[in-house]
Design a protein around this motif. Structure first.
Motif, mmCIF file in Angstrom:
data_model
loop_
_atom_site.group_PDB
_atom_site.id
_atom_site.type_symbol
_atom_site.label_atom_id
_atom_site.label_comp_id
_atom_site.label_asym_id
_atom_site.label_seq_id
_atom_site.Cartn_x
_atom_site.Cartn_y
_atom_site.Cartn_z
ATOM 1 N N TRP A 102 0.826 -1.213 0.000
ATOM 2 C CA TRP A 102 0.000 0.000 0.000
ATOM 3 C C TRP A 102 0.862 1.267 0.000
ATOM 4 N N ARG A 103 2.026 1.158 -0.640
ATOM 5 C CA ARG A 103 2.833 2.369 -0.848
ATOM 6 C C ARG A 103 2.068 3.392 -1.686
ATOM 7 N N CYS A 104 1.068 2.903 -2.400
ATOM 8 C CA CYS A 104 0.250 3.759 -3.260
ATOM 9 C C CYS A 104 -0.494 4.847 -2.486
ATOM 10 N N GLU A 105 -0.682 4.686 -1.167
ATOM 11 C CA GLU A 105 -1.438 5.668 -0.392
ATOM 12 C C GLU A 105 -0.575 6.803 0.143
ATOM 13 N N TYR A 106 0.748 6.589 0.235
ATOM 14 C CA TYR A 106 1.578 7.521 0.999
ATOM 15 C C TYR A 106 1.657 8.904 0.364
ATOM 16 N N TRP A 107 1.772 8.969 -0.957
ATOM 17 C CA TRP A 107 1.911 10.299 -1.571
ATOM 18 C C TRP A 107 0.666 11.141 -1.305
ATOM 19 N N GLY A 108 -0.521 10.588 -1.516
ATOM 20 C CA GLY A 108 -1.748 11.363 -1.334
ATOM 21 C C GLY A 108 -1.941 11.808 0.100
ATOM 22 N N LYS A 109 -1.627 10.930 1.045
ATOM 23 C CA LYS A 109 -1.742 11.317 2.451
ATOM 24 C C LYS A 109 -0.769 12.444 2.771
#
Length: 670
Positions: free
Chosen positions: A77-84
């Motif tokens: 779920w590295r995909c969530e880190y930029w948006g957060k």
């Protein structure tokens, strides 16, 4: 449903403004669009969060997985880190605008868009793993980040990139003949993928392109139909309206479920359909009734857990920080939509307790879970190459939301929700108004607010009167006002420079009985939950009872040591007397890293009738309790009656919080 009558005004406004047309209903309260400078305890936490966490984040570390695209399943779920991170950074820039922060935002968006494929996809999953695991969840956070940048800059290139990203998802689902409601992790009934509702509706609101609203409408309809994960569908609207306990709605994954209800708030804004707002309100009231614990958060092991009843017990992984943040964001939505001060009360409770306690003192890191008994443990990094966890990335989003709700506006009025020392500048009826809050609330009770419009003008100034402040006082230029706790005190008058509003909230120590009926008591003072901490309470062989004053002595008043009398132990709470209070004496001789501390009277009762005596113990604020994040710094909130001081503090709770670790987690050094 108990809240329907309180919604009468909301429904009326909706009918007048929307008439079920395409005109979205207006928020009853709007976020502060002027400037804000928050000081004191909360201001310090905000500043440290920005300077030591958000704006020192290594951007390339977060973006590298987007360039590599190697993720493939539910472990990724590295995909969530930029948006957060980016939505936090956007809030930081709104609060402290400047060229350096703006450059950071610009550069990050530019770098992210370089990873966008020709098909519009922006993400971290490999082509063969598209739509698997957390992929759609990550796409949601990309959209939220890009839309937050568009809201700051009105950059149409970025809006088009966001639209292409959304279009790619819609096309891919169609090509593979997959319903969005049947996508995502089986273990949580696809709630993660269904949370894409929020940014899809936000995209519709900004582009006017109806296909995004059609996508959202179809998703919500599918929630009520049989699907891959549940035989009757997720039923989020239907069960929300019925105030079904959250643990009985789909899979009880708290964070993701609340994210779906955030999307319903945006659907209400987009369509004016009050059934969506009623569903969110029913759900939120059910969270309050069944799940929200005393410090303003919920969950155990990331799940709904019947937390109101269970909170006095030792919980394995209590109150995930992501749950705290999302609960606060949902309360913020409801505050905007309803204008009900209840949701500002909830925001304040979470801010001063669960949220503040989860942040490390230097602002550089966050806890994953926050106990009510034991020790604070910093989060581990879930992906070492990125150096983040879901909660470390998410914590700043809740804290940096504070300036948005501290002072809000409506047609013809300003609403003050936060009484921390601060300065605000906001327009009302075209008049610029400077509000200066002089206080050290909630340490002491006096709050003085100086109102200075740039010209004498008539408008409403509304002050939140917390529901717990049953004995407060409020004056305007020395004239006392009447008000009702749990509402706003709305003062409409002609305001001039240096008008003074003084509010004295009721900061008596309140005894809170365990909701389960267990013989345990907690203490609150204003919005702050108090706790015992082993830096200030030494284990001893005594058993002590926490009692309200005056103590109930048989036939006489409190006598000197050796008095042959007895005290009847009891907390003073009866069906007739639903609130009892205790005296709290401020303590100045306390550790430097403790914000506030108070002496409270406890009873030593060694035998049935004889030698009863008073003992003072120190209680401190929950956020300071255990704030050294070490195995040696222990604390507890709920106090058994009696409390055996020799075993008041439970050791080594980190072992049940992180059962897969052999070494206690530590926060990374700066």
């Amino acid at each position: 449903m108990k809240y329907i009558l309180s919604l009468a005004m909301v429904v009326m406004v909706t009918q007048v403004c929307a008439q079920r047309s395409t005109v979205p209903p207006r928020d009853l309260l709007r976020s502060n669009s002027g400037t804000a400078v928050i000081k004191g305890f909360i201001g310090d936490k905000i500043s440290k969060c920005i300077s030591n966490r958000v704006m020192v984040q290594e951007g390339e570390k977060i973006l590298h997985p987007f360039a590599q695209r190697t993720e493939k399943d539910f472990n990724d779920w590295r995909c969530e880190y930029w948006g957060k991170w980016f939505t936090s950074a956007a809030l930081a820039y709104l609060y402290q605008p400047g060229d350096v922060y703006k450059h950071t935002l610009d550069a990050s968006v530019t770098s992210l868009l370089r990873t966008q494929g020709t098909d519009g996809y922006i993400g971290t999953y490999s082509k063969g793993a598209a739509l698997q695991g957390w992929d759609v969840w990550g796409r949601k956070y990309v959209l939220l980040g890009l839309l937050s940048y568009y809201d700051l800059t009105k950059d149409n290139l970025v809006l088009r990139a966001a639209a292409r990203h959304a279009d790619n998802l819609i096309a891919e689902l169609k090509d593979k003949q997959i319903k969005i409601t049947d996508n995502g992790l089986d273990a949580i009934d696809g709630l993660s993928s269904n949370s894409i509702l929020e940014p899809m509706v936000l995209l519709y609101q900004r582009t006017g392109n109806k296909k995004y609203l059609d996508f959202a409408n179809e998703m919500i309809k599918a929630w009520g139909r049989p699907g891959k994960f549940t035989k009757n569908g997720l039923q989020l609207v239907e069960k929300g309206n019925k105030e079904v306990p959250p643990i009985d709605i789909a899979a009880p994954k708290a964070y993701e479920m609340m994210s779906c209800y955030e999307g319903l708030c945006e659907m209400y804004r987009a369509t004016g359909d009050t059934s969506y707002l009623l569903a969110v309100l029913g759900f939120a009231h059910s969270v309050l009734k069944n799940e929200r614990m005393i410090v303003g958060s919920a969950s155990n092991q990331e799940l709904w857990s019947d937390g109101v009843r269970q909170q006095t017990e030792i919980m394995q992984q209590p109150m995930e920080t992501c749950v705290t943040i999302t609960w606060m964001k949902l309360c913020y939505q409801l505050l905007r939509l309803t204008g009900d001060s209840k949701w500002a009360d909830e925001l304040e409770l979470s801010l001063y307790n669960a949220l503040a306690g989860a942040q490390t003192p230097d602002g550089s890191w966050w806890s994953y879970f926050s106990p009510l008994n034991g020790e604070r443990v910093p989060s581990t990094a879930q992906h070492n190459d990125v150096g983040l966890s879901c909660c470390v990335a998410n914590g700043p989003r809740g804290l940096l939301l504070t300036p948005s709700w501290a002072v809000m506006s409506s047609a013809g009025g300003l609403f003050i929700n936060l009484y921390a020392p601060a300065e605000y500048s906001e327009k009302v009826n075209g008049t610029r108004v400077l509000l200066t809050v002089n206080s050290d609330y909630p340490v002491t009770e006096k709050i003085e607010i100086t109102v200075s419009p740039d010209k004498t003008d008539s408008f409403t100034l509304a002050l939140r009167i917390p529901s717990w402040s049953t004995n407060g006082r409020l004056s305007v230029n020395g004239e006392w006002q009447t008000f009702k706790p749990g509402t706003y005190c709305k003062i409409n008058r002609k305001w001039k420079v240096n008008d003074k509003v003084v509010f004295y909230p009721d900061l008596r120590g309140r005894l809170i009985p365990a909701p389960s009926g267990a013989p345990q008591i907690a203490v609150m003072r204003g919005p702050v939950v108090l706790a015992i901490d082993n830096r200030m309470v030494t284990p001893a062989d005594d058993a002590v009872w926490l009692l309200p004053k005056p103590w109930n002595f048989e036939n006489t008043a409190l006598a000197p040591a050796g008095y042959k009398g007895y005290v009847l132990a009891g907390h003073g709470l009866t069906p007739e007397n639903k609130q009892a209070y205790i005296d709290l004496e401020p303590v100045t001789d306390k550790p430097d890293d403790v914000w506030m501390a108070f002496n409270a009277s406890f009873l030593i009762r060694p035998s049935h009738f004889f030698n009863h005596a008073e003992r003072k113990l120190v209680l401190c604020d929950y956020a300071s309790a255990g704030n050294r994040f070490s195995a040696d710094n222990l604390f507890r909130v709920w106090l058994p009656q009696p409390l055996f001081l020799s075993n008041a503090f439970v050791k080594d709770t980190w072992k049940i919080t992180y059962p897969d670790k052999t070494i206690r987690p530590e926060a990374p050094s700066n």
